[in-house]
Design a protein around this motif. Structure first.
Motif, PDB file in Angstrom:
ATOM      1  N   ASP A  90     -38.746 -14.573  35.845  1.00  0.00           N
ATOM      2  CA  ASP A  90     -38.235 -13.234  35.571  1.00  0.00           C
ATOM      3  C   ASP A  90     -36.858 -13.415  34.957  1.00  0.00           C
ATOM      4  OD1 ASP A  90     -37.562 -10.547  35.569  1.00  0.00           O
ATOM      5  OD2 ASP A  90     -37.014 -10.542  37.697  1.00  0.00           O
ATOM      6  N   LYS A  91     -36.734 -13.060  33.679  1.00  0.00           N
ATOM      7  CA  LYS A  91     -35.477 -13.303  32.973  1.00  0.00           C
ATOM      8  C   LYS A  91     -34.283 -12.680  33.685  1.00  0.00           C
ATOM      9  CE  LYS A  91     -36.576 -11.980  28.772  1.00  0.00           C
ATOM     10  NZ  LYS A  91     -36.541 -11.781  27.313  1.00  0.00           N
ATOM     11  N   GLN A  92     -34.430 -11.477  34.192  1.00  0.00           N
ATOM     12  CA  GLN A  92     -33.312 -10.808  34.841  1.00  0.00           C
ATOM     13  C   GLN A  92     -32.804 -11.618  36.028  1.00  0.00           C
ATOM     14  OE1 GLN A  92     -34.097  -6.795  36.058  1.00  0.00           O
ATOM     15  NE2 GLN A  92     -31.993  -6.443  36.695  1.00  0.00           N
ATOM     16  N   ARG A  93     -33.703 -12.093  36.873  1.00  0.00           N
ATOM     17  CA  ARG A  93     -33.299 -12.900  38.028  1.00  0.00           C
ATOM     18  C   ARG A  93     -32.671 -14.229  37.598  1.00  0.00           C
ATOM     19  NH1 ARG A  93     -38.058 -13.213  42.263  1.00  0.00           N
ATOM     20  NH2 ARG A  93     -36.482 -14.483  43.256  1.00  0.00           N
ATOM     21  N   TYR A  95     -31.107 -14.865  34.679  1.00  0.00           N
ATOM     22  CA  TYR A  95     -29.796 -14.604  34.090  1.00  0.00           C
ATOM     23  C   TYR A  95     -28.760 -14.277  35.168  1.00  0.00           C
ATOM     24  CZ  TYR A  95     -32.148 -14.373  29.526  1.00  0.00           C
ATOM     25  OH  TYR A  95     -32.858 -14.648  28.389  1.00  0.00           O
ATOM     26  N   GLN A  96     -29.182 -13.523  36.194  1.00  0.00           N
ATOM     27  CA  GLN A  96     -28.264 -13.210  37.291  1.00  0.00           C
ATOM     28  C   GLN A  96     -27.871 -14.484  38.041  1.00  0.00           C
ATOM     29  OE1 GLN A  96     -30.381 -10.194  39.478  1.00  0.00           O
ATOM     30  NE2 GLN A  96     -29.536  -8.540  38.233  1.00  0.00           N
ATOM     31  N   ASN A 152     -26.180  -8.310  33.092  1.00  0.00           N
ATOM     32  CA  ASN A 152     -26.872  -7.079  32.727  1.00  0.00           C
ATOM     33  C   ASN A 152     -27.853  -7.249  31.570  1.00  0.00           C
ATOM     34  OD1 ASN A 152     -25.418  -5.650  34.690  1.00  0.00           O
ATOM     35  ND2 ASN A 152     -23.687  -5.411  33.305  1.00  0.00           N
ATOM     36  N   SER A 153     -28.202  -8.478  31.240  1.00  0.00           N
ATOM     37  CA  SER A 153     -29.121  -8.721  30.129  1.00  0.00           C
ATOM     38  C   SER A 153     -30.525  -8.242  30.434  1.00  0.00           C
ATOM     39  CB  SER A 153     -29.147 -10.209  29.768  1.00  0.00           C
ATOM     40  OG  SER A 153     -27.924 -10.581  29.204  1.00  0.00           O
ATOM     41  N   GLY A 154     -30.866  -8.175  31.723  1.00  0.00           N
ATOM     42  CA  GLY A 154     -32.197  -7.705  32.104  1.00  0.00           C
ATOM     43  C   GLY A 154     -33.283  -8.559  31.491  1.00  0.00           C
ATOM     44  N   GLN A 155     -34.272  -7.902  30.911  1.00  0.00           N
ATOM     45  CA  GLN A 155     -35.386  -8.610  30.274  1.00  0.00           C
ATOM     46  C   GLN A 155     -35.149  -8.807  28.772  1.00  0.00           C
ATOM     47  OE1 GLN A 155     -37.827  -9.972  32.032  1.00  0.00           O
ATOM     48  NE2 GLN A 155     -37.026  -9.088  33.908  1.00  0.00           N
TER      49      GLN A 155
END
Length: 180
Positions: A90-93, A95-96, A152-155
């Motif tokens: 999951d890109k959001q996870r 990136y976080q 905050n890049s999310g997906q």
């Protein structure tokens, strides 16, 4: 009268040089380098000096959605591998997690100047590991808002600026499964 002026000037100059040498030298009143750096003025008083002795405790304080697979501290360079399981693609996870590790290394510590961060996919059945994404983050090479942008890049795909600031390199596997 010219002789007295010359002797006084010479004594004043020698005295000034000796005073500066004492202030700058080992054990002197000024920090290394002889001048106050921006980091020493701006850095919070509770900055952590990361060592082999407190490395585990420092990283344990991070709440990451992915697990840390490997850590190495070599002088002012911190290397961290984050293990990405198949269900964590999951890109959001991801990136976080990257943002939290970068924040820890560059904002919470005072002695880390370079962070080598890798996202590693692990095949649980075969035990093989694959590099997905790598970042070479250097202190002072990116603006303050870069971390928030990464968080905050999310997906979404990462901006070219983020890729440049954090020196991010994506492997073919990342591009194929998680396009950035």
């Amino acid at each position: 009268m010219d002789k007295k002026w010359l002797v006084r000037s010479l004594l004043f100059t020698v005295g000034s040089v000796m005073l500066c040498a004492w202030l700058i030298g080992p054990g002197g009143a000024l920090p290394q380098g002889g001048a106050l750096s921006a980091v020493s003025v701006v850095a919070p008083a509770s900055s952590l000096v990361l060592t082999d002795e407190n490395l585990v405790d420092g990283l344990a304080s991070l709440e990451l959605p992915v697990r840390i697979a490997k850590v190495d501290l070599n002088g002012q360079i911190l290397s961290i591998d984050l293990r990405v399981a198949e269900e964590q693609f999951d890109k959001q996870r991801l990136y976080q997690s990257m943002a939290e590790v970068i924040s820890f290394a560059m904002e919470d510590t005072s002695n880390i100047d370079q962070l080598l961060l890798r996202l590693i996919a692990e095949d649980q059945w075969l035990g093989t590991r694959y590099l997905l994404l790598a970042a070479d983050v250097r202190r002072g090479a990116w603006p303050v808002q870069a971390l928030e942008e990464l968080r905050n890049s999310g997906q979404e795909e990462l901006s070219p600026s983020l890729i440049r600031w954090f020196r991010i390199t994506a492997t073919h596997l990342w591009k194929e499964h998680i396009p950035y």
